[in-house]
Design a protein around this motif. Structure first.
Motif, PDB file in Angstrom:
ATOM      1  N   THR A  50       0.851  -1.183   0.000  1.00  0.00           N
ATOM      2  CA  THR A  50       0.000   0.000   0.000  1.00  0.00           C
ATOM      3  C   THR A  50       0.892   1.239   0.000  1.00  0.00           C
ATOM      4  O   THR A  50       1.670   1.446   0.938  1.00  0.00           O
ATOM      5  CB  THR A  50      -0.918   0.011   1.227  1.00  0.00           C
ATOM      6  OG1 THR A  50      -1.710  -1.182   1.232  1.00  0.00           O
ATOM      7  CG2 THR A  50      -1.824   1.218   1.222  1.00  0.00           C
ATOM      8  N   CYS A  51       0.773   2.025  -1.040  1.00  0.00           N
ATOM      9  CA  CYS A  51       1.656   3.183  -1.215  1.00  0.00           C
ATOM     10  C   CYS A  51       0.837   4.448  -1.398  1.00  0.00           C
ATOM     11  O   CYS A  51      -0.245   4.425  -1.982  1.00  0.00           O
ATOM     12  CB  CYS A  51       2.586   2.997  -2.423  1.00  0.00           C
ATOM     13  SG  CYS A  51       3.779   1.660  -2.247  1.00  0.00           S
ATOM     14  N   ARG A  52       1.374   5.531  -0.890  1.00  0.00           N
ATOM     15  CA  ARG A  52       0.826   6.865  -1.081  1.00  0.00           C
ATOM     16  C   ARG A  52       1.982   7.775  -1.465  1.00  0.00           C
ATOM     17  O   ARG A  52       3.011   7.793  -0.788  1.00  0.00           O
ATOM     18  CB  ARG A  52       0.142   7.385   0.182  1.00  0.00           C
ATOM     19  CG  ARG A  52      -1.062   6.574   0.624  1.00  0.00           C
ATOM     20  CD  ARG A  52      -2.205   6.712  -0.363  1.00  0.00           C
ATOM     21  NE  ARG A  52      -3.404   6.034   0.103  1.00  0.00           N
ATOM     22  CZ  ARG A  52      -3.683   4.767  -0.095  1.00  0.00           C
ATOM     23  NH1 ARG A  52      -2.819   4.025  -0.779  1.00  0.00           N
ATOM     24  NH2 ARG A  52      -4.796   4.237   0.351  1.00  0.00           N
ATOM     25  N   SER A  53       1.810   8.516  -2.529  1.00  0.00           N
ATOM     26  CA  SER A  53       2.870   9.399  -3.028  1.00  0.00           C
ATOM     27  C   SER A  53       2.277  10.750  -3.354  1.00  0.00           C
ATOM     28  O   SER A  53       1.123  10.850  -3.797  1.00  0.00           O
ATOM     29  CB  SER A  53       3.547   8.808  -4.269  1.00  0.00           C
ATOM     30  OG  SER A  53       4.109   7.541  -3.992  1.00  0.00           O
ATOM     31  N   ILE A  54       3.074  11.772  -3.156  1.00  0.00           N
ATOM     32  CA  ILE A  54       2.684  13.140  -3.475  1.00  0.00           C
ATOM     33  C   ILE A  54       3.915  13.868  -3.996  1.00  0.00           C
ATOM     34  O   ILE A  54       5.006  13.722  -3.441  1.00  0.00           O
ATOM     35  CB  ILE A  54       2.076  13.855  -2.243  1.00  0.00           C
ATOM     36  CG1 ILE A  54       1.685  15.289  -2.610  1.00  0.00           C
ATOM     37  CG2 ILE A  54       3.023  13.824  -1.072  1.00  0.00           C
ATOM     38  CD1 ILE A  54       0.920  15.986  -1.511  1.00  0.00           C
ATOM     39  N   CYS A  55       3.750  14.600  -5.079  1.00  0.00           N
ATOM     40  CA  CYS A  55       4.852  15.337  -5.709  1.00  0.00           C
ATOM     41  C   CYS A  55       4.395  16.758  -6.015  1.00  0.00           C
ATOM     42  O   CYS A  55       3.249  16.981  -6.421  1.00  0.00           O
ATOM     43  CB  CYS A  55       5.311  14.670  -7.013  1.00  0.00           C
ATOM     44  SG  CYS A  55       6.083  13.044  -6.791  1.00  0.00           S
ATOM     45  N   PHE A  56       5.308  17.690  -5.826  1.00  0.00           N
ATOM     46  CA  PHE A  56       5.092  19.085  -6.182  1.00  0.00           C
ATOM     47  C   PHE A  56       6.034  19.414  -7.337  1.00  0.00           C
ATOM     48  O   PHE A  56       7.251  19.343  -7.194  1.00  0.00           O
ATOM     49  CB  PHE A  56       5.360  20.009  -4.990  1.00  0.00           C
ATOM     50  CG  PHE A  56       4.433  19.781  -3.831  1.00  0.00           C
ATOM     51  CD1 PHE A  56       3.208  20.418  -3.777  1.00  0.00           C
ATOM     52  CD2 PHE A  56       4.781  18.917  -2.800  1.00  0.00           C
ATOM     53  CE1 PHE A  56       2.344  20.206  -2.718  1.00  0.00           C
ATOM     54  CE2 PHE A  56       3.938  18.706  -1.726  1.00  0.00           C
ATOM     55  CZ  PHE A  56       2.713  19.351  -1.691  1.00  0.00           C
ATOM     56  N   ARG A  57       5.463  19.754  -8.477  1.00  0.00           N
ATOM     57  CA  ARG A  57       6.227  20.014  -9.697  1.00  0.00           C
ATOM     58  C   ARG A  57       6.069  21.467 -10.098  1.00  0.00           C
ATOM     59  O   ARG A  57       4.948  21.978 -10.201  1.00  0.00           O
ATOM     60  CB  ARG A  57       5.741  19.098 -10.816  1.00  0.00           C
ATOM     61  CG  ARG A  57       6.350  19.371 -12.191  1.00  0.00           C
ATOM     62  CD  ARG A  57       7.790  18.925 -12.250  1.00  0.00           C
ATOM     63  NE  ARG A  57       8.239  18.772 -13.623  1.00  0.00           N
ATOM     64  CZ  ARG A  57       8.853  19.734 -14.325  1.00  0.00           C
ATOM     65  NH1 ARG A  57       9.093  20.914 -13.766  1.00  0.00           N
ATOM     66  NH2 ARG A  57       9.229  19.501 -15.566  1.00  0.00           N
ATOM     67  N   ARG A  58       7.190  22.125 -10.327  1.00  0.00           N
ATOM     68  CA  ARG A  58       7.176  23.502 -10.802  1.00  0.00           C
ATOM     69  C   ARG A  58       7.672  23.527 -12.244  1.00  0.00           C
ATOM     70  O   ARG A  58       8.787  23.104 -12.524  1.00  0.00           O
ATOM     71  CB  ARG A  58       8.050  24.401  -9.934  1.00  0.00           C
ATOM     72  CG  ARG A  58       8.029  25.873 -10.369  1.00  0.00           C
ATOM     73  CD  ARG A  58       8.926  26.726  -9.510  1.00  0.00           C
ATOM     74  NE  ARG A  58       8.890  28.114  -9.940  1.00  0.00           N
ATOM     75  CZ  ARG A  58       9.633  29.086  -9.397  1.00  0.00           C
ATOM     76  NH1 ARG A  58      10.466  28.803  -8.409  1.00  0.00           N
ATOM     77  NH2 ARG A  58       9.542  30.323  -9.846  1.00  0.00           N
ATOM     78  N   VAL A  59       6.844  24.007 -13.139  1.00  0.00           N
ATOM     79  CA  VAL A  59       7.183  24.101 -14.553  1.00  0.00           C
ATOM     80  C   VAL A  59       7.620  25.530 -14.845  1.00  0.00           C
ATOM     81  O   VAL A  59       6.879  26.483 -14.579  1.00  0.00           O
ATOM     82  CB  VAL A  59       5.987  23.704 -15.439  1.00  0.00           C
ATOM     83  CG1 VAL A  59       6.338  23.825 -16.904  1.00  0.00           C
ATOM     84  CG2 VAL A  59       5.548  22.283 -15.120  1.00  0.00           C
ATOM     85  N   PHE A  60       8.819  25.680 -15.375  1.00  0.00           N
ATOM     86  CA  PHE A  60       9.352  26.997 -15.686  1.00  0.00           C
ATOM     87  C   PHE A  60       8.961  27.400 -17.101  1.00  0.00           C
ATOM     88  O   PHE A  60       8.517  26.587 -17.912  1.00  0.00           O
ATOM     89  CB  PHE A  60      10.872  27.010 -15.523  1.00  0.00           C
ATOM     90  CG  PHE A  60      11.312  26.880 -14.100  1.00  0.00           C
ATOM     91  CD1 PHE A  60      11.406  27.987 -13.275  1.00  0.00           C
ATOM     92  CD2 PHE A  60      11.640  25.633 -13.573  1.00  0.00           C
ATOM     93  CE1 PHE A  60      11.818  27.868 -11.966  1.00  0.00           C
ATOM     94  CE2 PHE A  60      12.056  25.500 -12.258  1.00  0.00           C
ATOM     95  CZ  PHE A  60      12.140  26.626 -11.448  1.00  0.00           C
ATOM     96  N   ALA A  61       9.185  28.677 -17.394  1.00  0.00           N
ATOM     97  CA  ALA A  61       8.754  29.215 -18.685  1.00  0.00           C
ATOM     98  C   ALA A  61       9.536  28.603 -19.839  1.00  0.00           C
ATOM     99  O   ALA A  61       8.979  28.350 -20.911  1.00  0.00           O
ATOM    100  CB  ALA A  61       8.901  30.736 -18.686  1.00  0.00           C
ATOM    101  N   HIS A  62      10.828  28.319 -19.630  1.00  0.00           N
ATOM    102  CA  HIS A  62      11.626  27.791 -20.734  1.00  0.00           C
ATOM    103  C   HIS A  62      11.208  26.371 -21.116  1.00  0.00           C
ATOM    104  O   HIS A  62      11.489  25.924 -22.227  1.00  0.00           O
ATOM    105  CB  HIS A  62      13.114  27.802 -20.359  1.00  0.00           C
ATOM    106  CG  HIS A  62      13.474  26.796 -19.304  1.00  0.00           C
ATOM    107  ND1 HIS A  62      13.370  27.047 -17.954  1.00  0.00           N
ATOM    108  CD2 HIS A  62      13.920  25.519 -19.406  1.00  0.00           C
ATOM    109  CE1 HIS A  62      13.751  25.991 -17.270  1.00  0.00           C
ATOM    110  NE2 HIS A  62      14.079  25.041 -18.120  1.00  0.00           N
ATOM    111  N   GLU A  63      10.511  25.659 -20.225  1.00  0.00           N
ATOM    112  CA  GLU A  63      10.077  24.303 -20.545  1.00  0.00           C
ATOM    113  C   GLU A  63       8.879  24.291 -21.487  1.00  0.00           C
ATOM    114  O   GLU A  63       8.786  23.429 -22.361  1.00  0.00           O
ATOM    115  CB  GLU A  63       9.730  23.551 -19.264  1.00  0.00           C
ATOM    116  CG  GLU A  63      10.888  23.387 -18.302  1.00  0.00           C
ATOM    117  CD  GLU A  63      10.501  22.586 -17.088  1.00  0.00           C
ATOM    118  OE1 GLU A  63      10.476  21.352 -17.187  1.00  0.00           O
ATOM    119  OE2 GLU A  63      10.215  23.198 -16.032  1.00  0.00           O
TER     120      GLU A  63
END
Length: 318
Positions: free
Chosen positions: A82-95
């Motif tokens: 049983t797994c729980r995952s959370i991620c915070f992703r920041r996308v920059f303008a150059h991407e």
């Protein structure tokens, strides 16, 4: 003045012919080195370092936190943890600005709409559906913060692997998965047609149709154990902050009558109707009519209390 034909040692002698020490002439011709600024300035120096921007920036653009647990029975029966995952992703303008430059199909649409890399399936509308969204409903990566959550171990493992790739490589990876999944669905449909069995969404025991997310069978081999749900169906991807329009719409519909009442009351105050009503109430309160009404009500209540509860065949005149 020395003779050019004299040996080199002659220059190291005095007028009497005595030989001078070798280091005497060396020290006389050596210039004293100036002191460094650090030794002359007692205070600590301040250095300013400017990190590169763009794709070579050292800024952190994603953080992930995962928690997995397993029971003794689950380990004995070989169940998934049983797994729980959370991620915070920041996308920059150059991407997102380089998205059109990597895709020929997007170049043609750039004049009509500002497209980019599409979000993975968990970020598209109706993520639980196997059908692809319409072209107008496709969501694309935008500059800003994203929140990714999942309950799948395979999705978490894939997410950690994707942290090594930019949006361009992630988009190619997703297309590869879709292509392999389509080939497998076509093969399964052909297998069901040849065997004469009716295809159901839930696979039967011993036969699996779902491809795991990571590691994906890039060599064409299938995993021996697969689940009935895709990993992305147990994951969500939303942009931060989420749009507040769907949340405020039910509240606005609930409070719509109250808004109308407040608007009507405001108009009565502005027209002077409330002030006129207050004057009429005050004039009426100074007459004997309110006292007569209150005494009549109290007398009727006392009479009814003395009579007791009325019979079922009689009607009350109060």
């Amino acid at each position: 003045m020395s003779n050019p034909m004299d040996p080199p040692d002659a220059e190291n002698k005095d007028s009497t012919g005595k030989e001078l020490p070798h280091n005497t002439s060396t020290q006389s011709t050596t210039r004293k080195e100036p002191q460094s600024r650090s030794s002359m300035w007692p205070l600590p120096s301040i250095s300013v370092t400017r990190h590169p921007s763009g794709k070579f920036s050292p800024q952190t653009d994603e953080r992930c936190f995962s928690y997995c647990s397993q029971t003794t029975r689950g380990r004995t029966e070989g169940r998934e943890p049983t797994c729980r995952s959370i991620c915070f992703r920041r996308v920059f303008a150059h991407e997102v600005k380089t998205a059109i430059a990597h895709d020929d199909a997007l170049k043609e649409k750039a004049a009509l709409k500002d497209h980019g890399f599409p979000l993975p399936p968990e970020g598209q509308p109706n993520a639980d559906s196997f059908s692809s969204p319409k072209s107008d409903d496709i969501r694309y990566w935008e500059e800003g913060w994203y929140l990714w959550t999942s309950r799948s171990r395979w999705a978490t493992q894939e997410r950690l692997d994707l942290m090594m790739w930019d949006l361009n490589h992630q988009d190619h990876w997703q297309r590869h998965k879709d292509e392999v999944q389509k080939q497998w669905d076509d093969y399964w449909a052909e297998h069901q047609r040849q065997t004469g069995e009716q295809f159901h969404d839930t696979p039967t025991a011993g036969e699996n149709i779902q491809l795991e997310g990571t590691p994906y069978p890039v060599d064409g081999q299938m995993f021996p154990k697969q689940e009935a749900r895709h990993p992305w169906q147990e994951s969500t991807l939303v942009k931060l902050p989420p749009p507040l329009t769907p949340l405020l719409e039910p509240i606005h519909n609930l409070l719509a009558p109250s808004f109308k009442v407040l608007t009507t009351m405001q108009r009565t105050f502005e027209s002077g109707a409330q002030a006129e009503l207050a004057v009429r109430i005050w004039e009426k309160a100074r007459t004997p009519d309110p006292f007569v009404l209150a005494s009549t009500v109290c007398r009727k209540m006392w009479e009814k209390w003395k009579e007791g509860p009325p019979d079922s065949d009689t009607t009350s005149d109060f």
